[in-house]
Design a protein around this motif. Sequence first.
Motif, PDB file in Angstrom:
ATOM      1  N   ALA A   1      -4.788   9.243  -6.368  1.00 58.37           N
ATOM      2  CA  ALA A   1      -4.353   9.310  -4.966  1.00 58.37           C
ATOM      3  C   ALA A   1      -5.330  10.173  -4.167  1.00 58.37           C
ATOM      4  CB  ALA A   1      -2.941   9.874  -4.874  1.00 58.37           C
TER       5      ALA A   1
ATOM      6  N   LYS B   1      -7.235   2.370  -4.138  1.00 58.58           N
ATOM      7  CA  LYS B   1      -6.311   1.395  -3.560  1.00 58.58           C
ATOM      8  C   LYS B   1      -6.390   0.083  -4.315  1.00 58.58           C
ATOM      9  CE  LYS B   1      -6.594   3.161   1.097  1.00 58.58           C
ATOM     10  NZ  LYS B   1      -7.229   3.051   2.388  1.00 58.58           N
TER      11      LYS B   1
ATOM     12  N   THR C   1       1.026   6.422  -7.026  1.00 58.00           N
ATOM     13  CA  THR C   1      -0.109   7.213  -7.489  1.00 58.00           C
ATOM     14  C   THR C   1       0.105   8.701  -7.253  1.00 58.00           C
ATOM     15  OG1 THR C   1      -1.332   6.842  -5.425  1.00 58.00           O
ATOM     16  CG2 THR C   1      -1.818   5.373  -7.268  1.00 58.00           C
TER      17      THR C   1
ATOM     18  N   ARG D   1       0.756   3.963  -2.960  1.00 58.96           N
ATOM     19  CA  ARG D   1       0.385   5.342  -2.630  1.00 58.96           C
ATOM     20  C   ARG D   1       1.403   6.327  -3.210  1.00 58.96           C
ATOM     21  NH1 ARG D   1      -3.668   8.598  -1.487  1.00 58.96           N
ATOM     22  NH2 ARG D   1      -3.248  10.066   0.150  1.00 58.96           N
TER      23      ARG D   1
ATOM     24  N   SER E   1       0.808  -1.216   0.000  1.00 54.73           N
ATOM     25  CA  SER E   1       0.000   0.000   0.000  1.00 54.73           C
ATOM     26  C   SER E   1       0.847   1.275   0.000  1.00 54.73           C
ATOM     27  CB  SER E   1      -0.989   0.003   1.163  1.00 54.73           C
ATOM     28  OG  SER E   1      -0.306  -0.048   2.386  1.00 54.73           O
TER      29      SER E   1
END
Length: 170
Positions: free
Chosen positions: A37, A42, A29, A26, A22
């Motif tokens: 984002a 996700k 993005t 993150r 993750s």
Amino acid sequence: MDENMTIDNSKLEKEIKRLSKSLRFRIFTLLNMPSSAFVGLKIVELTTESCITSLPGGWRTQNPFRSMYWAVQGMAAEMSTGAFPFAISKSIQNNLRMYVVGVESNFIKRAKGKILFECSNLSDAYNAVEETIKTKNSVNCDLISMGKDSSGEVVSKWIFKWNFLALERK
């Protein structure tokens, strides 16, 4: 055929694991797709068979009618179809040109709250990339993403027509 001209499955597994983290996703993005984002897109799960993405409900994803904006749904649906081919692109010796050449969507029910998008025909993408590596021709591939709400009801269905072309690295 040269071994370097195929998909390296061990590299593919590593790329899948990288994209599935993750924090790494993150950062990716934020740097490459800041709007995704911002809305909270996700990757929930990514395997060689399927990819599940999620979007939260709330003010960042809703339209004036208090349901999820169709374009935000499209972002998550596209990611569910594109994350696996992106991982493949990092696991081959060739450069892989990949882009969407067509989209079809159907909206079945108002999308409210958290929505999950699942693409479960990723083997089609794998086969398409193998074909373009072997033939050096561009290959189209339809990947389907189903958006479902928290009760499991389908809210939208998306078909993304991806075009893949393996190019020699320079």
